[in-house]
Structure formats: C-alpha cells, structure tokens
Design a protein around this motif. Structure first.
Motif, mmCIF file in Angstrom:
data_model
loop_
_atom_site.group_PDB
_atom_site.id
_atom_site.type_symbol
_atom_site.label_atom_id
_atom_site.label_comp_id
_atom_site.label_asym_id
_atom_site.label_seq_id
_atom_site.Cartn_x
_atom_site.Cartn_y
_atom_site.Cartn_z
ATOM 1 N N ALA A 1 -30.363 2.927 41.654
ATOM 2 C CA ALA A 1 -30.865 3.456 40.381
ATOM 3 C C ALA A 1 -29.732 3.539 39.360
ATOM 4 N N ASN A 2 -28.561 3.948 39.797
ATOM 5 C CA ASN A 2 -27.397 4.022 38.905
ATOM 6 C C ASN A 2 -27.035 2.636 38.386
ATOM 7 N N SER A 3 -27.034 1.660 39.273
ATOM 8 C CA SER A 3 -26.724 0.275 38.883
ATOM 9 C C SER A 3 -27.739 -0.239 37.868
ATOM 10 N N LEU A 4 -29.009 0.021 38.101
ATOM 11 C CA LEU A 4 -30.060 -0.410 37.181
ATOM 12 C C LEU A 4 -29.918 0.293 35.832
ATOM 13 N N TYR A 5 -29.583 1.570 35.853
ATOM 14 C CA TYR A 5 -29.375 2.338 34.633
ATOM 15 C C TYR A 5 -28.272 1.693 33.786
ATOM 16 N N LYS A 6 -27.183 1.320 34.424
ATOM 17 C CA LYS A 6 -26.063 0.679 33.715
ATOM 18 C C LYS A 6 -26.468 -0.681 33.148
ATOM 19 N N LYS A 7 -27.283 -1.430 33.905
ATOM 20 C CA LYS A 7 -27.786 -2.715 33.397
ATOM 21 C C LYS A 7 -28.633 -2.516 32.149
ATOM 22 N N TYR A 8 -29.496 -1.501 32.173
ATOM 23 C CA TYR A 8 -30.316 -1.199 30.994
ATOM 24 C C TYR A 8 -29.426 -0.818 29.810
ATOM 25 N N GLU A 9 -28.395 0.002 30.061
ATOM 26 C CA GLU A 9 -27.475 0.397 28.987
ATOM 27 C C GLU A 9 -26.804 -0.820 28.366
ATOM 28 N N GLU A 10 -26.324 -1.729 29.216
ATOM 29 C CA GLU A 10 -25.639 -2.934 28.731
ATOM 30 C C GLU A 10 -26.588 -3.855 27.974
ATOM 31 N N GLU A 11 -27.766 -4.076 28.535
ATOM 32 C CA GLU A 11 -28.682 -5.042 27.945
ATOM 33 C C GLU A 11 -29.396 -4.517 26.698
ATOM 34 N N PHE A 12 -29.775 -3.246 26.699
ATOM 35 C CA PHE A 12 -30.595 -2.728 25.605
ATOM 36 C C PHE A 12 -29.877 -1.752 24.688
ATOM 37 N N GLY A 13 -28.681 -1.291 25.085
ATOM 38 C CA GLY A 13 -27.891 -0.402 24.234
ATOM 39 C C GLY A 13 -28.646 0.833 23.789
ATOM 40 N N GLU A 14 -28.606 1.089 22.475
ATOM 41 C CA GLU A 14 -29.197 2.306 21.917
ATOM 42 C C GLU A 14 -30.714 2.366 22.106
ATOM 43 N N GLU A 15 -31.367 1.213 22.157
ATOM 44 C CA GLU A 15 -32.814 1.208 22.398
ATOM 45 C C GLU A 15 -33.141 1.929 23.710
ATOM 46 N N PHE A 16 -32.241 1.768 24.699
ATOM 47 C CA PHE A 16 -32.440 2.438 25.984
ATOM 48 C C PHE A 16 -31.864 3.847 25.973
ATOM 49 N N THR A 17 -30.630 4.022 25.496
ATOM 50 C CA THR A 17 -29.975 5.333 25.577
ATOM 51 C C THR A 17 -30.689 6.400 24.759
ATOM 52 N N LYS A 18 -31.340 6.018 23.670
ATOM 53 C CA LYS A 18 -32.045 7.022 22.861
ATOM 54 C C LYS A 18 -33.266 7.597 23.583
ATOM 55 N N LEU A 19 -33.694 6.941 24.664
ATOM 56 C CA LEU A 19 -34.808 7.461 25.460
ATOM 57 C C LEU A 19 -34.398 8.684 26.273
ATOM 58 N N LYS A 20 -33.084 8.866 26.446
ATOM 59 C CA LYS A 20 -32.514 10.025 27.156
ATOM 60 C C LYS A 20 -33.111 10.223 28.555
ATOM 61 N N ARG A 21 -33.295 9.132 29.244
ATOM 62 C CA ARG A 21 -33.803 9.205 30.616
ATOM 63 C C ARG A 21 -32.667 9.498 31.584
ATOM 64 N N LYS A 22 -33.016 10.087 32.693
ATOM 65 C CA LYS A 22 -32.075 10.217 33.804
ATOM 66 C C LYS A 22 -32.230 8.969 34.676
ATOM 67 N N ARG A 23 -31.405 8.854 35.699
ATOM 68 C CA ARG A 23 -31.442 7.661 36.544
ATOM 69 C C ARG A 23 -32.631 7.678 37.511
ATOM 70 N N VAL A 24 -32.728 8.761 38.327
ATOM 71 C CA VAL A 24 -33.745 8.774 39.384
ATOM 72 C C VAL A 24 -34.375 10.139 39.629
ATOM 73 N N ILE A 25 -33.735 11.213 39.218
ATOM 74 C CA ILE A 25 -34.310 12.554 39.402
ATOM 75 C C ILE A 25 -34.492 13.176 38.024
ATOM 76 N N PRO A 26 -35.742 13.407 37.605
ATOM 77 C CA PRO A 26 -35.985 13.920 36.269
ATOM 78 C C PRO A 26 -35.153 15.179 35.942
ATOM 79 N N PHE A 27 -34.557 15.160 34.749
ATOM 80 C CA PHE A 27 -33.782 16.277 34.201
ATOM 81 C C PHE A 27 -32.472 16.560 34.938
ATOM 82 N N ILE A 28 -32.183 15.872 36.022
ATOM 83 C CA ILE A 28 -30.992 16.171 36.823
ATOM 84 C C ILE A 28 -30.035 14.984 36.892
ATOM 85 N N TYR A 29 -30.494 13.847 37.460
ATOM 86 C CA TYR A 29 -29.615 12.687 37.660
ATOM 87 C C TYR A 29 -30.373 11.410 37.366
#
Length: 194
Positions: A166-194
C-alpha cells in the motif's frame, strides 16, 4: 489445505469450527476461482510471487485448520459470544469492502484504454489501497471470531504483506498524479491513521 484438514479430522469437528472454516473458504473460493475470471488485462505475474503466496497460504491453512479442527474446543454457545458476533461482522464488512474495491479498480478503464486513474468511491475516499484495507479488515475480524493465535498471526502477516505494498502504491500515485492525488488527503491503508 483447509478442506483437507476438515475432511481428515471431520470426526472431531463440531458445528462452530465448520462455520469458521466456511468463512475462510468463502474468501479463498472467491479469490481463487471467481476473482481471476473477473480480471481484465494481460499482466503477467512472476512465478516467485505465486510460490510465496502459495507457501504463505499453505502455512496459514495448516495453522488455522489444525486450530479449528484439532486443538480448539468451541461449543455452540460460542456462536452467541461477542467475539464471534463482532468478529463475523468485521469479517463480512472487510469482505464487502474488498469486493467493492476490486470492482472499482476493475472498472477504472474502458476497453482498450491503458491510461492510469485514481480510484474513487467506497473506501477509496479514505485510503489509496481500499482493497488491501478490506483484506486486512477481513482477517482482523477472523482473528476476533476465532479468538486464536493462528487467526491473530494470519492477520498480522496479512498486514505485514499488504502495508508495504500500500505504501509503494501510495508513492506511485504521488509521483504520477502529484497534487491531484495529494489534495485528496487519503491515508495509505488504514483510514485516518496510516
């Protein structure tokens, strides 16, 4: 492995272990026979990944199967226990999240499309790997409903496998989509925590 142990030791099996094993088997029937038929695309999977997954599931099947059919002593009253009721509800919730998230991922692209998209809807509102969240939640529920060390180990091993992915996928989304993804403020795999 679970079916083999259930059949081999069924003389000692009571209703409660069979119900618990059935939940386990429903998950793996869907994962082994239905899910592969629904996958779109032609990606190949390395044999090493297949072998590691097989080893992981054989070991867990043996540990959980032996617990359920040889070492546990569940009575019918267990079906009314808070552990069984809460654990089963969590397991079913996780399975629902897992199936719904897989559905969303499978329908991100139209036929012939190769573009990448950010999954939206369901638990993807909170985490970038909602399918992994669903899987972890299933096995967390299973650990509670069996109230066993093998169930807890399976949940822990599932988390240890899926959280880094999940962490690896999160980083891929950050790299590929940038602010479009980061502005969603999602966690990696556990809501509100990680």
């Amino acid at each position: 492995v679970m079916v083999h142990l259930m059949v081999k030791i069924i003389g000692n099996a009571t209703t409660v272990p069979v119900i618990k094993a059935t939940l386990f088997l429903i998950h793996y029937f869907q994962r082994s026979f239905i899910f592969p038929l629904l996958i779109k695309g032609k990606s190949k999977m390395p044999i090493a990944i297949i072998l590691m997954g097989t080893t992981f599931n054989v070991i867990n099947g043996i540990l959980i199967g032996l617990w359920l059919f040889q070492y546990s002593h569940y009575t019918l009253d267990w079906l009314k226990s808070p552990q069984f009721i809460i654990g089963t509800l969590i397991f079913l919730f996780g399975m629902g999240v897992n199936l719904h998230s897989d559905y969303i991922i499978r329908h991100l692209r139209k036929p012939g499309d190769t573009k990448h998209y950010i999954p939206k809807g369901g638990m993807f509102k909170y985490v970038s790997s909602a399918n992994y969240y669903g899987e972890i939640t299933e096995w967390f529920g299973f650990a509670i409903l069996t109230w066993s060390l093998p169930g807890a180990l399976f949940c822990l091993w599932t988390f240890a496998n899926l959280a880094p992915r999940a962490n690896s996928l999160y980083k891929k989304y950050e790299e590929e989509f940038g602010e479009e993804f980061t502005k969603l403020k999602r966690k990696r795999v556990i809501p509100f925590i990680y």
